[in-house]
Structure formats: C-alpha cells, structure tokens
Scaffold this active site. Structure first.
Site, PDB file in Angstrom:
ATOM      1  N   CYS A   2     -15.368 -47.731 -19.104  1.00  0.00           N
ATOM      2  CA  CYS A   2     -16.745 -47.586 -19.540  1.00  0.00           C
ATOM      3  C   CYS A   2     -17.569 -48.773 -19.067  1.00  0.00           C
ATOM      4  O   CYS A   2     -17.107 -49.909 -19.084  1.00  0.00           O
ATOM      5  CB  CYS A   2     -16.909 -47.470 -21.055  1.00  0.00           C
ATOM      6  SG  CYS A   2     -16.031 -46.095 -21.772  1.00  0.00           S
ATOM      7  N   ARG A  27     -16.151 -48.087 -13.410  1.00  0.00           N
ATOM      8  CA  ARG A  27     -15.480 -48.319 -14.697  1.00  0.00           C
ATOM      9  C   ARG A  27     -15.242 -47.016 -15.469  1.00  0.00           C
ATOM     10  O   ARG A  27     -14.612 -47.023 -16.531  1.00  0.00           O
ATOM     11  CB  ARG A  27     -16.325 -49.256 -15.563  1.00  0.00           C
ATOM     12  CG  ARG A  27     -16.571 -50.608 -14.943  1.00  0.00           C
ATOM     13  CD  ARG A  27     -17.438 -51.454 -15.833  1.00  0.00           C
ATOM     14  NE  ARG A  27     -16.769 -51.777 -17.068  1.00  0.00           N
ATOM     15  CZ  ARG A  27     -15.994 -52.832 -17.259  1.00  0.00           C
ATOM     16  NH1 ARG A  27     -15.802 -53.676 -16.275  1.00  0.00           N
ATOM     17  NH2 ARG A  27     -15.424 -53.053 -18.413  1.00  0.00           N
ATOM     18  N   TRP A  75     -15.556 -43.617 -19.514  1.00  0.00           N
ATOM     19  CA  TRP A  75     -14.181 -43.190 -19.224  1.00  0.00           C
ATOM     20  C   TRP A  75     -13.617 -42.758 -20.565  1.00  0.00           C
ATOM     21  O   TRP A  75     -13.456 -43.583 -21.467  1.00  0.00           O
ATOM     22  CB  TRP A  75     -13.390 -44.351 -18.624  1.00  0.00           C
ATOM     23  CG  TRP A  75     -12.021 -43.951 -18.155  1.00  0.00           C
ATOM     24  CD1 TRP A  75     -11.693 -43.422 -16.937  1.00  0.00           C
ATOM     25  CD2 TRP A  75     -10.792 -44.052 -18.879  1.00  0.00           C
ATOM     26  NE1 TRP A  75     -10.348 -43.179 -16.859  1.00  0.00           N
ATOM     27  CE2 TRP A  75      -9.767 -43.553 -18.037  1.00  0.00           C
ATOM     28  CE3 TRP A  75     -10.450 -44.498 -20.143  1.00  0.00           C
ATOM     29  CZ2 TRP A  75      -8.439 -43.505 -18.430  1.00  0.00           C
ATOM     30  CZ3 TRP A  75      -9.115 -44.447 -20.542  1.00  0.00           C
ATOM     31  CH2 TRP A  75      -8.125 -43.953 -19.690  1.00  0.00           C
ATOM     32  N   ASN A 101     -18.183 -50.070 -25.203  1.00  0.00           N
ATOM     33  CA  ASN A 101     -17.045 -50.077 -24.274  1.00  0.00           C
ATOM     34  C   ASN A 101     -15.869 -50.680 -25.040  1.00  0.00           C
ATOM     35  O   ASN A 101     -15.977 -51.805 -25.521  1.00  0.00           O
ATOM     36  CB  ASN A 101     -17.393 -50.928 -23.039  1.00  0.00           C
ATOM     37  CG  ASN A 101     -16.172 -51.326 -22.212  1.00  0.00           C
ATOM     38  OD1 ASN A 101     -16.139 -52.388 -21.615  1.00  0.00           O
ATOM     39  ND2 ASN A 101     -15.178 -50.489 -22.165  1.00  0.00           N
ATOM     40  N   GLY A 102     -14.799 -49.912 -25.155  1.00  0.00           N
ATOM     41  CA  GLY A 102     -13.634 -50.437 -25.876  1.00  0.00           C
ATOM     42  C   GLY A 102     -13.001 -49.331 -26.677  1.00  0.00           C
ATOM     43  O   GLY A 102     -13.229 -48.137 -26.403  1.00  0.00           O
ATOM     44  N   GLU A 486       3.684 -50.077  -3.443  1.00  0.00           N
ATOM     45  CA  GLU A 486       2.224 -50.111  -3.347  1.00  0.00           C
ATOM     46  C   GLU A 486       1.707 -48.970  -2.453  1.00  0.00           C
ATOM     47  O   GLU A 486       0.710 -48.327  -2.773  1.00  0.00           O
ATOM     48  CB  GLU A 486       1.797 -51.486  -2.808  1.00  0.00           C
ATOM     49  CG  GLU A 486       0.307 -51.689  -2.578  1.00  0.00           C
ATOM     50  CD  GLU A 486      -0.562 -51.487  -3.821  1.00  0.00           C
ATOM     51  OE1 GLU A 486      -0.042 -51.365  -4.939  1.00  0.00           O
ATOM     52  OE2 GLU A 486      -1.794 -51.424  -3.646  1.00  0.00           O
ATOM     53  N   LYS A 490      -0.880 -46.120  -3.749  1.00  0.00           N
ATOM     54  CA  LYS A 490      -2.170 -45.858  -3.097  1.00  0.00           C
ATOM     55  C   LYS A 490      -2.318 -44.384  -2.798  1.00  0.00           C
ATOM     56  O   LYS A 490      -3.373 -43.794  -3.010  1.00  0.00           O
ATOM     57  CB  LYS A 490      -2.294 -46.627  -1.767  1.00  0.00           C
ATOM     58  CG  LYS A 490      -2.583 -48.103  -1.811  1.00  0.00           C
ATOM     59  CD  LYS A 490      -3.912 -48.497  -2.381  1.00  0.00           C
ATOM     60  CE  LYS A 490      -3.863 -48.578  -3.862  1.00  0.00           C
ATOM     61  NZ  LYS A 490      -3.574 -49.817  -4.508  1.00  0.00           N
ATOM     62  N   GLU A 493      -2.675 -42.132  -6.119  1.00  0.00           N
ATOM     63  CA  GLU A 493      -3.880 -42.266  -6.940  1.00  0.00           C
ATOM     64  C   GLU A 493      -5.136 -41.713  -6.269  1.00  0.00           C
ATOM     65  O   GLU A 493      -6.042 -41.271  -6.958  1.00  0.00           O
ATOM     66  CB  GLU A 493      -4.095 -43.705  -7.399  1.00  0.00           C
ATOM     67  CG  GLU A 493      -4.474 -44.680  -6.325  1.00  0.00           C
ATOM     68  CD  GLU A 493      -4.626 -46.105  -6.851  1.00  0.00           C
ATOM     69  OE1 GLU A 493      -5.077 -46.287  -7.976  1.00  0.00           O
ATOM     70  OE2 GLU A 493      -4.306 -47.036  -6.094  1.00  0.00           O
ATOM     71  N   HIS A 509      21.663 -43.340  -3.901  1.00  0.00           N
ATOM     72  CA  HIS A 509      22.015 -43.185  -5.316  1.00  0.00           C
ATOM     73  C   HIS A 509      21.186 -42.088  -5.997  1.00  0.00           C
ATOM     74  O   HIS A 509      21.093 -42.045  -7.208  1.00  0.00           O
ATOM     75  CB  HIS A 509      21.851 -44.519  -6.046  1.00  0.00           C
ATOM     76  CG  HIS A 509      22.718 -45.593  -5.482  1.00  0.00           C
ATOM     77  ND1 HIS A 509      24.079 -45.581  -5.616  1.00  0.00           N
ATOM     78  CD2 HIS A 509      22.420 -46.690  -4.728  1.00  0.00           C
ATOM     79  CE1 HIS A 509      24.591 -46.639  -4.994  1.00  0.00           C
ATOM     80  NE2 HIS A 509      23.604 -47.319  -4.445  1.00  0.00           N
ATOM     81  N   LYS A 608     -11.600 -48.385 -12.920  1.00  0.00           N
ATOM     82  CA  LYS A 608     -11.146 -49.612 -12.276  1.00  0.00           C
ATOM     83  C   LYS A 608     -10.668 -50.655 -13.279  1.00  0.00           C
ATOM     84  O   LYS A 608      -9.714 -51.368 -13.031  1.00  0.00           O
ATOM     85  CB  LYS A 608     -12.304 -50.174 -11.454  1.00  0.00           C
ATOM     86  CG  LYS A 608     -11.939 -51.414 -10.701  1.00  0.00           C
ATOM     87  CD  LYS A 608     -12.001 -51.200  -9.222  1.00  0.00           C
ATOM     88  CE  LYS A 608     -11.390 -52.318  -8.449  1.00  0.00           C
ATOM     89  NZ  LYS A 608     -10.144 -51.952  -7.774  1.00  0.00           N
TER      90      LYS A 608
HETATM   91  C1  F6R Z   1      -4.249 -49.396  -8.266  1.00  0.00           C
HETATM   92  C2  F6R Z   1      -5.022 -50.172  -9.214  1.00  0.00           C
HETATM   93  C3  F6R Z   1      -4.450 -50.415 -10.567  1.00  0.00           C
HETATM   94  C4  F6R Z   1      -4.706 -51.861 -10.992  1.00  0.00           C
HETATM   95  C5  F6R Z   1      -4.255 -52.074 -12.439  1.00  0.00           C
HETATM   96  C6  F6R Z   1      -4.412 -53.515 -12.873  1.00  0.00           C
HETATM   97  O1  F6R Z   1      -4.909 -49.286  -7.054  1.00  0.00           O
HETATM   98  O2  F6R Z   1      -6.094 -50.604  -8.928  1.00  0.00           O
HETATM   99  O3  F6R Z   1      -3.095 -50.113 -10.606  1.00  0.00           O
HETATM  100  O4  F6R Z   1      -4.017 -52.714 -10.125  1.00  0.00           O
HETATM  101  O5  F6R Z   1      -4.992 -51.255 -13.284  1.00  0.00           O
HETATM  102  O6  F6R Z   1      -5.740 -53.916 -12.796  1.00  0.00           O
HETATM  103  P1  F6R Z   1      -6.151 -55.428 -12.746  1.00  0.00           P
HETATM  104  O7  F6R Z   1      -5.598 -56.019 -11.500  1.00  0.00           O
HETATM  105  O8  F6R Z   1      -7.641 -55.431 -12.762  1.00  0.00           O
HETATM  106  O9  F6R Z   1      -5.555 -56.087 -13.951  1.00  0.00           O
END
Ligand code: F6R
Length: 613
Positions: A2, A27, A75, A101-102, A486, A490, A493, A509, A608
């Site tokens: 949010c 957000r 969100w 927000n929260g 990673e 990527k 998501e 395994h 994010k």
């Molecule tokens: C993946 C991604 C998330 C963040 C995770 C932690 O692309 O962006 O997995 O890495 O939510 O977020 P931060 O780094 O902001 O604590």
C-alpha cells in the site's frame, strides 16, 4: 504494501496526489482512492484497479478543486480488491477519512466491540475498524481528534502509517506511524506526506522521516510532532538526494528493463568512494566502528527475504571463503518465529532493498533484544531497517521501481563482496597479494556487466523459443547455486511460469524425474571449481532429452556441443561470477514475460515493499 500520499498547502491537491499515487503504485495496485475536502464537504472517491481507473472515474465529477487531500493505492490484506474495500475509509459520521498502510492485528476484537455499540461496517478491512475506533474515542472522550488518535494508538496492535483528514478542520492533517514508513515533505507553505520520497521529490528536497510511535499534526501551515506519550519532539529536516530522473522510465518500455540496464552504473556507484584497487583501499564507512565486532564474531547470521535472501546465500560463500567465519543464512520469516539461538557474539547482517520488509524488521528486533550486533545492507536511504540497525552500508543502486528486484541484487552482492574482502584481509585469512588481486578484479565488474548486457538479442531469441513452456529448471553449483534460485524466482514472479532453482548435483535426488523433451533447463556452467561436475549434470539432462540453455564462460568449447543454446559471459574470479551470470537470467525472464503479455513492472498479487507478515 500500500502506498499513501497526502497534501495540504496552496496548490490543487488532486493532481499532486494522483501523480504521487502513480509513483507509489509499485507498493500495491489492487485499488486506489482519494479523499478531498471540497466546497461540498469531505468526499471519498475510490475504484478497484490501478490509479488510472480512479483517474477515469474522477472525470465524472465536475469540481474536485481542493487544497487538502489524501490518497491511497492498495495491496489487499483484509478483504478482496474491490471499490468498497479500497481506501480512504470514512468514520461513522463521515466527518473523518483515513488512509492506512499496514495491518492491524487486533482489529477483530475492536470490531466486535464496535459492532456491540451499534457501528455498521461497509468493508471487510481492518482500516475501517481503525478509523471507527478513533471516532468512538473522539465521541466518548469529548476530546480533539489528535488526542483521540493518540489514545487509540495505545490500543492498536500491528503496523500502520495513517493520515486522517477532518471535515471540520480544512487546514489540518494528522498522521502517525508504527512499522510502516511515512515521509513528510516540507515545502514553502505546503506539506506532503507519503510512503516514500518519490511523490515529494519534485516539490521539495526537505523531508522529515516520522519515527515509530510518533504523531504528526500539520495545522495552519505548522508541523508539530509528538510521541504517543504526548512528548513534543523536534522534527529533524533531512535533505533528499534523490534525482527526479532516477524515478522515471527514461525511454525504456519498463522500469525492470531500465533497471537491468542500469547495472554497470549501479554497481560502479556502489563501489564509488569505497574501492580503490590501485592503492589497496577498501573503505566501508558503516563498518568503521563495528570492525572489531565483525572480525571477532563467532558467527555471522544473514537474514533477509526473497531476492535479498539469495544475495545473502552468495554472501555465505564469500564470507566463509575469504574470512573463514561460519555463516548461517536465514529466511527472516522463519528466524523470527523459531526461538533461534542468538547472542552478543553474533554479527547479524540484514539485507533489504526497500528497508521496510516486515519480517526482516522483526528478525532484527529479535536479534537486537538478544544482544547481537545488527548491520544493515539497504538500498532505500532513511528506511526503517536502515534506522533499526546499529550500523550499515547503503547499496546506492538508486530507486528500484520494477517489482522484480534486479539492480538491487547486484548492488547487495557488491556491498557484501566488499565486506567479505575487507574482513578476510583484516583477519589475515586473505594474503595481501590475493587481496590486491581480488580488488583489481572487482573494479572490472561494471565493464564486464556492460558486456554481458550486449547478449540481449540472443536472449530474445531464446525467450521466443521457450516462452510457452509450462515449467523451467535452473541449475548451478557453488556461487552459481543462489543465481539459479534467483533466475527461477525472476521467471516465476513476472511470467507466471513455474520455475525451480536447484543445486545441479541434487538433480539425481529427485528433480531429474521431471526431465523430458518439454523441459527447458537453464544451467549456469561457468568455468569454476565445479565446472566438470556441472558438465556431467548437463550430460544427464541431455540423455533424458531435456532442452539445455547454458550460461558459460566466454570461449567455452565443451558445453557448446551439448547445449541447445549457449550464452557466453565474460570470465572473472569465481567469487564474482554471480554479479555477471545473473544478468542473462534477468533478461530471459524479462523477455519471456513481455512476450507472454504480462505486466512486467507490476506482476499480479505482488507488491514491492512487503510491510505485512
Ligand atoms: C523478488 C523480490 C522480492 C524481494 C523481497 C524482499 O524480485 O523483489 O523477493 O526481494 O520481498 O524485499 P526487500 O529486499 O525490500 O526486503
């Protein structure tokens, strides 16, 4: 999650709020809404979907001119994304409107109590309970709104950044925070409030970061901050260093693409002023006062979530190899709830792009309460994690707006690499000559990343070929194992293709059972200490007709004869390979997602900044 924005001053509030909400859409983008005090009273306008949907909806209203207002992009936590659950929420009398927000943990108890008193709820949100609870105190105590907020916050359990507008005080905004971020921009006769500085930057570079348990009242063009114990504090004005162009797309189709391409610069920015290979100098200001603790730590615990956790895994290899200190890498969400053994001899490193991740923050608080030293590796300056840690080093990657993390990952690894080298050198586990050699190589990384980025066209061809696959496997060993994780994250998501990352040797395994002619397998098979073993793993997949996409070191002559596609990246020290090998994986996921018509910068269900548990 949010985003919140508010404005009070001499300008039209609505355009400032809408522009701010668009900047904060990363957000959350389930719904958006605004509350404005116009000549007709306090109006709340909200719409499911993105801020643009709200904008279209607002066109129906002839006159929304107002010099004060609040806005929200959501969100969803409590209640599905729809118009009713969207913020702002009115109080029962519709005298107040609030954005939040929260997450309020005790909302259920409060709601039951309010229901017994005859309150009616329109939404399923905890936020509607919050504002109605405040109004209930306001009515029963015959006090000011500000006092009602203060009393309410003593009873609220959970995280919040809130802003309230009051129909009867057209020059007043009341805000408070605990656990969710809130920045106040101080302009000439005007104030801006937002979840981060991006909606504020073009109006003023003077900001105040509200602290937990603080209430800000902006009334009659004056800012007053008090704690919830009613003690007045002096607002500390910070100078923002953010540039407007850093938060714009700059000609790219997506923020993610811009951020992938920014990496030569963001890695160089991260090393600037810290690394001077010629003179053997490596300075991390944040470490200075804590070097002793770091050097003598019995154990390093790294805690983070998602991509930042992957950077932590790379750091485990780095710290153990160069500094010979045992390292544990913990998902913050697990660490905080499993009664971990932590004490004053542990050195905790918390990694976070946003600096707001709720689980990471809670893990920090837990480790702090047990006497450990906490070091933050954050991107967002002034963020909650940066302020909750004893010391830290910023990654200086610049704003990362695409929801999928790219340049923050490589900047995190850059900081952690510098920390590991410094630590190894200070502890004597790295010889002077080896240290100098590693520093020189580290300085070449930005130009090697630049070269890796040129593989883009080839990666587009691979993306076209495999864009309709239903599954992907990513395999690597050693330093490239976290890169495999990673790469898979990527892809899943942003393209919604199921992908798994695995250590290549673990294939036999279990996961090898998945291999058939439909399965693309991305190997990260650079020339390193486990190269021969990875080549054997490639053979095993080939024998089962899997499709092989291999990221190899430039000039590799072996894998080329086995793989369906090879991607050749510049050679470097084994420990620095993740900084380069992740680049083609970021590009591959980006192109596949674009070709599948996905919303790359704002993938479904995600946000994010994960400020809820
Ligand atoms: C993946 C991604 C998330 C963040 C995770 C932690 O692309 O962006 O997995 O890495 O939510 O977020 P931060 O780094 O902001 O604590």
């Amino acid at each position: 999650m949010c985003g919140i924005v508010a404005y009070v001053g001499q300008q039209e509030a609505l355009p400032i709020i809408i522009k701010g909400l668009k900047r904060l859409e990363y957000r959350g983008y389930d719904s958006a809404g605004v509350a404005l005090l116009t000549k007709d009273g306090l109006g709340v306008y909200k719409k499911k979907g993105k801020v643009s949907e709200l904008e279209n909806h607002l066109v129906e209203f002839a006159d929304l001119s107002s010099k004060i207002g609040i806005g929200h992009t959501r969100w969803a936590t409590h209640g599905e994304p729809n118009d009713v659950n969207a913020h702002p929420h009115y109080s029962a009398s519709e005298k107040f409107a609030m954005i939040h927000n929260g997450i309020i943990e005790n909302y259920d108890v409060l709601k039951k109590d309010l229901l017994n008193k005859g309150y009616v709820f329109h939404s399923e949100t905890d936020s509607e309970v919050f504002i109605k609870f405040i109004e209930d105190i306001f009515v029963n105590n015959h006090c000011s709104l500000e006092e009602a907020v203060r009393l309410a916050l003593h009873k609220i359990v959970g995280a919040y950044a809130i802003v309230i507008v009051n129909k009867e005080e057209p020059d007043t905004l009341i805000a408070a925070r605990k656990g969710s971020p809130l920045v106040i921009g101080v302009g000439q006769d005007e104030y801006f409030l937002a979840s981060d500085a991006t909606p504020i930057i073009e109006y003023t570079n003077q900001v105040v970061y509200l602290d937990d348990y603080e209430i800000a009242v902006i009334r009659d063009n004056q800012l007053q901050i008090k704690t919830i114990e009613n003690v007045e504090t002096n607002p500390y004005i910070n100078q923002l260093e953010l540039e407007l162009e850093a938060i714009e797309k700059g000609g790219y189709d997506h923020f993610m693409l811009k951020e992938i391409n920014e990496q030569p610069r963001s890695i160089a920015d991260c090393m600037r002023g810290r690394l001077d290979a010629k003179n053997g100098r490596l300075v991390l200001g944040g470490l200075r006062d804590y070097m002793n603790k770091f050097q003598n730590a019995k154990r390093i615990i790294i805690t983070a979530c998602g991509t930042s956790w992957h950077a932590g895994l790379v750091a485990e290899y780095l710290f153990e190899e160069f500094a010979r200190i045992p390292v544990e890498v913990e998902y913050a969400s697990e660490f905080r709830y499993r009664n971990p053994v932590v004490g004053p001899e542990d050195f905790i490193i918390a990694i976070s792009q946003s600096g707001e991740t709720a689980d990471t923050l809670a893990a920090i608080e837990l480790a702090k309460s047990k006497g450990a030293t906490i070091f933050g590796v954050c991107n967002v300056v002034g963020s909650s994690i940066a302020r909750a840690t004893h010391a830290g080093s910023y990654t200086h990657a610049g704003p990362e707006i695409g929801v999928a993390s790219t340049k923050a990952f490589t900047a995190q690894i850059s900081v952690l690499t510098m920390m590991a080298l410094k630590l190894g050198y200070q502890r004597g586990t790295l010889s002077e000559s080896r240290y100098m050699q590693l520093l020189s190589e580290l300085e070449t990384i930005p130009s090697k990343v630049e070269r890796a980025l040129k593989l883009n066209d080839k990666i587009q061809v691979i993306a076209e070929k495999y864009k309709d696959s239903r599954n992907f496997l990513y395999l690597g060993r050693g330093y490239n194992f976290p890169v495999a994780l990673e790469g898979a994250l990527k892809l899943k998501e942003i393209s919604y293709i199921h992908a798994e990352g695995y250590p290549a040797a673990e294939m036999k395994h279990g996961p090898i059972a998945l291999i058939d002619e439909e399965m693309p397998v991305v190997f990260i098979a650079t020339k390193d200490s486990s190269y021969e073993k990875v080549v054997s793993n490639i053979q095993e997949v080939k024998a089962r007709k899997g499709k092989i996409i291999a990221v190899v070191t430039e000039g590799d002559d072996t894998v080329k004869h086995m793989a369906d596609y090879i991607i050749e990246i510049p050679d470097t020290e084994e420990a620095f390979v993740p900084l380069i090998s992740v680049i083609p994986l970021q590009q591959l996921s980006y192109h596949i997602a674009v070709m599948r018509g996905c919303n790359v910068d704002q993938p479904r269900n995600l946000a994010k900044s994960v400020t809820v548990e």
